[in-house]
Scaffold this motif. Structure first.
Motif, short mmCIF file in Angstrom:
data_model
loop_
_atom_site.label_atom_id
_atom_site.label_comp_id
_atom_site.label_asym_id
_atom_site.label_seq_id
_atom_site.Cartn_x
_atom_site.Cartn_y
_atom_site.Cartn_z
N ASN A 14 0.84 -1.19 0.00
CA ASN A 14 0.00 0.00 0.00
C ASN A 14 0.88 1.25 0.00
O ASN A 14 1.70 1.43 -0.88
N SER A 15 0.74 2.10 1.03
CA SER A 15 1.56 3.32 1.09
C SER A 15 2.98 3.03 1.54
O SER A 15 3.88 3.83 1.29
N GLY A 16 3.19 1.90 2.22
CA GLY A 16 4.52 1.57 2.68
C GLY A 16 4.48 0.56 3.82
O GLY A 16 3.43 0.23 4.37
N PHE A 17 5.66 0.07 4.18
CA PHE A 17 5.81 -0.92 5.24
C PHE A 17 5.39 -0.39 6.60
O PHE A 17 4.79 -1.09 7.41
N HIS A 18 5.69 0.87 6.85
CA HIS A 18 5.41 1.46 8.15
C HIS A 18 3.93 1.72 8.32
O HIS A 18 3.25 2.20 7.39
N SER A 19 3.40 1.42 9.50
CA SER A 19 1.97 1.61 9.72
C SER A 19 1.53 3.06 9.59
O SER A 19 0.37 3.35 9.29
N ALA A 21 2.76 5.13 7.31
CA ALA A 21 3.20 5.61 6.01
C ALA A 21 2.17 6.47 5.30
O ALA A 21 2.50 7.46 4.64
N TRP A 22 0.88 6.09 5.39
CA TRP A 22 -0.14 6.80 4.62
C TRP A 22 -0.30 8.25 5.08
O TRP A 22 -0.82 9.07 4.33
N ARG A 64 -8.20 -3.39 11.35
CA ARG A 64 -8.53 -2.06 11.83
C ARG A 64 -8.45 -1.00 10.74
O ARG A 64 -7.61 -0.10 10.76
N PRO A 65 -9.31 -1.06 9.73
CA PRO A 65 -9.24 -0.13 8.61
C PRO A 65 -9.47 1.33 9.00
O PRO A 65 -9.20 2.22 8.20
N GLU A 66 -9.97 1.58 10.20
CA GLU A 66 -10.10 2.97 10.63
C GLU A 66 -8.75 3.63 10.88
O GLU A 66 -8.66 4.86 11.00
N TYR A 67 -7.67 2.81 10.92
CA TYR A 67 -6.37 3.35 11.27
C TYR A 67 -5.34 3.33 10.13
O TYR A 67 -4.35 4.06 10.20
N ARG A 68 -5.54 2.48 9.12
CA ARG A 68 -4.51 2.40 8.07
C ARG A 68 -5.08 1.76 6.80
O ARG A 68 -6.14 1.12 6.85
N PRO A 69 -4.39 1.91 5.65
CA PRO A 69 -4.85 1.28 4.40
C PRO A 69 -4.80 -0.25 4.50
O PRO A 69 -4.18 -0.82 5.40
#
Length: 446
Positions: A14-19, A21-22, A64-69
């Motif tokens: 997605n946006s990146g490895f790090h939670s 990242a987005w 937990r899609p409320e927090y990340r992609p």
């Protein structure tokens, strides 16, 4: 160049490895839905002569899609778009054996392999996510051993279907009117515990014979599956010693099963890079501050299948936690081992793992990372790495523009592509056509 050549994949998470990242300035919150995001990353990786693009997948609305992609777009759809926009880079997609059918999956990846001229690979996984199971009419993911038994048979069927066409079966001779030599297309007549598949596949083989088979399980069941079927393995290791022990175990299992072909080992490697170590640490801290603490705890709790109320950000993990028997054993075992070895708090784990689930995260300069990669490679701990930039948009650019030239100067990484297929670039042999019933062809079956 050294006798061995380093292999590098880009795992576009997605946006990146790090939670966090987005939420980074370089990212766009809609990257996970934007095909141009994936195509741009693939083109950047191809500019860096990477072996392949790698895509993960989970067939559910989870984590937990409320927090990340999350993994919204289906991998082979993304990879087909990338195939049309690139010329060399390999295309590895994840597809679960738990909630797919062997024939349809074999056809999908064989199609990707043909349209990309032999650049496709399939990452074989089982699915432990209970949310996914409910999407397919089940109440739970099932026992770990049962999932892997199904996966082994599933993969056997897929490989047999990919081998159901002999290389010269397609003729297409306008003058004679002969289109396919049906005596060279064979049903597979598979009858097993989980599947009954007659075959043959409706898609012929590609320039590389069949897609590359990748596997990523580190549990005992996962290792057996890898030893049976994997051409390449996406592994979890935090030290060279762990990586060497893992590879030695897989090779021993493969030999015991009668395999003598090459298996490529690619540990996962997250990266946070900057011109100086101080800047890299600052980038790491800025990304950490973008992770919601509630999500950080929930992420670790979900992996270990424990009530989040039992965890505290600033305390070590409870001593009684064990690897969930039917969960994601590879990542949970790696996380528990790391936490106990260094007596880490949950906050420490989130920092060291970038809010992710078990892979090693390197934080430092391009020079330091190039030296680290060289050390692992020359020690035989890795044939290469499945790279996961903290933020894809700028993290991959930093690697390609600053680390790749250093690896080339060290003589361990290519400066240009050689060979036309993913299998060739990974140094893998062309697969033999799997045996079919000798007397029966598709003509007899029709």
């Amino acid at each position: 160049m050294s006798e061995r050549s380093l292999h590098l994949n880009i795992n576009i998470l997605n946006s990146g490895f790090h939670s966090g990242a987005w939420r980074a300035p370089a990212a766009d919150a809609r990257d996970f839905l934007d095909i141009n995001h994936y195509v741009r990353a693939a083109r950047t990786a191809e500019r860096g002569t990477f072996d392949a693009v790698f895509l993960a997948d989970t067939p559910s609305f989870s984590d937990r899609p409320e927090y990340r992609p999350f993994n919204a777009l289906e991998p082979t759809v993304i990879l087909t778009a990338i195939a049309a926009a690139t010329s060399h880079i390999g295309l590895i997609g994840t597809a679960s054996t738990s909630y797919n059918d062997p024939y349809n999956l074999a056809r999908r990846f064989a199609s990707l392999d043909l349209v990309s001229n032999g650049r496709a690979g399939w990452n074989v996984v089982t699915t432990a996510d209970s949310g996914a199971s409910r999407n397919f009419g089940f109440d739970g993911a099932g026992a770990h051993a049962d999932r892997y038994e199904r996966a082994a048979e599933f993969t056997e069927v897929v490989k047999a279907l990919w081998g159901s066409w002999e290389p010269d079966a397609f003729i297409g001779d306008k003058a004679s009117g002969r289109f396919v030599d049906v005596s060279r297309v064979h049903p597979i007549e598979h009858r097993g515990r989980h599947f009954r598949v007659r075959g043959p596949l409706s898609v012929p083989g590609s320039a590389q014979g069949r897609p590359v088979v990748v596997q990523a399980g580190g549990s005992d069941d996962g290792r057996h599956l890898a030893a049976l079927h994997a051409d390449a393995i996406f592994s979890v290791a935090h030290t060279p010693e762990e990586a060497i022990a893992f590879a030695d175990d897989i090779r021993a299992r493969a030999r015991a099963l009668g395999r003598r072909d090459t298996i490529v080992f690619l540990p996962g490697l997250g990266t946070t890079l900057a011109p100086t170590e101080a800047e890299a640490r600052r980038r790491q801290q800025e990304l950490l501050e973008l992770i919601d603490p509630v999500y950080a705890v929930a992420r670790v709790a979900g992996l270990l299948q424990v009530d989040p109320g039992r965890l505290s950000l600033d305390k070590p993990l409870p001593d009684d936690l064990v690897v969930p028997p039917d969960g994601m054993q590879t990542f949970s075992a790696a996380t528990l081992a790391l936490a106990r070895r260094d007596r880490l708090t949950v906050r420490d784990l989130v920092r060291i793992l970038g809010g992710s689930t078990g892979h090693r995260l390197f934080v430092g300069t391009p020079e330091q990372l190039a030296d680290d990669i060289e050390r692992w490679f020359l020690a035989g701990a890795a044939d290469g790495f499945n790279l996961m930039p903290d933020v894809v948009t700028d993290g991959l650019e930093i690697f390609v523009d600053h680390v790749v030239p250093l690896l080339r100067r060290k003589g361990i990484f290519r400066s240009h592509y050689e060979g036309a297929t993913l299998r060739e670039r990974l140094g893998l042999e062309l697969p033999p056509r799997l045996p079919s019933p000798a007397a029966e062809t598709i003509v007899a079956a029709s």
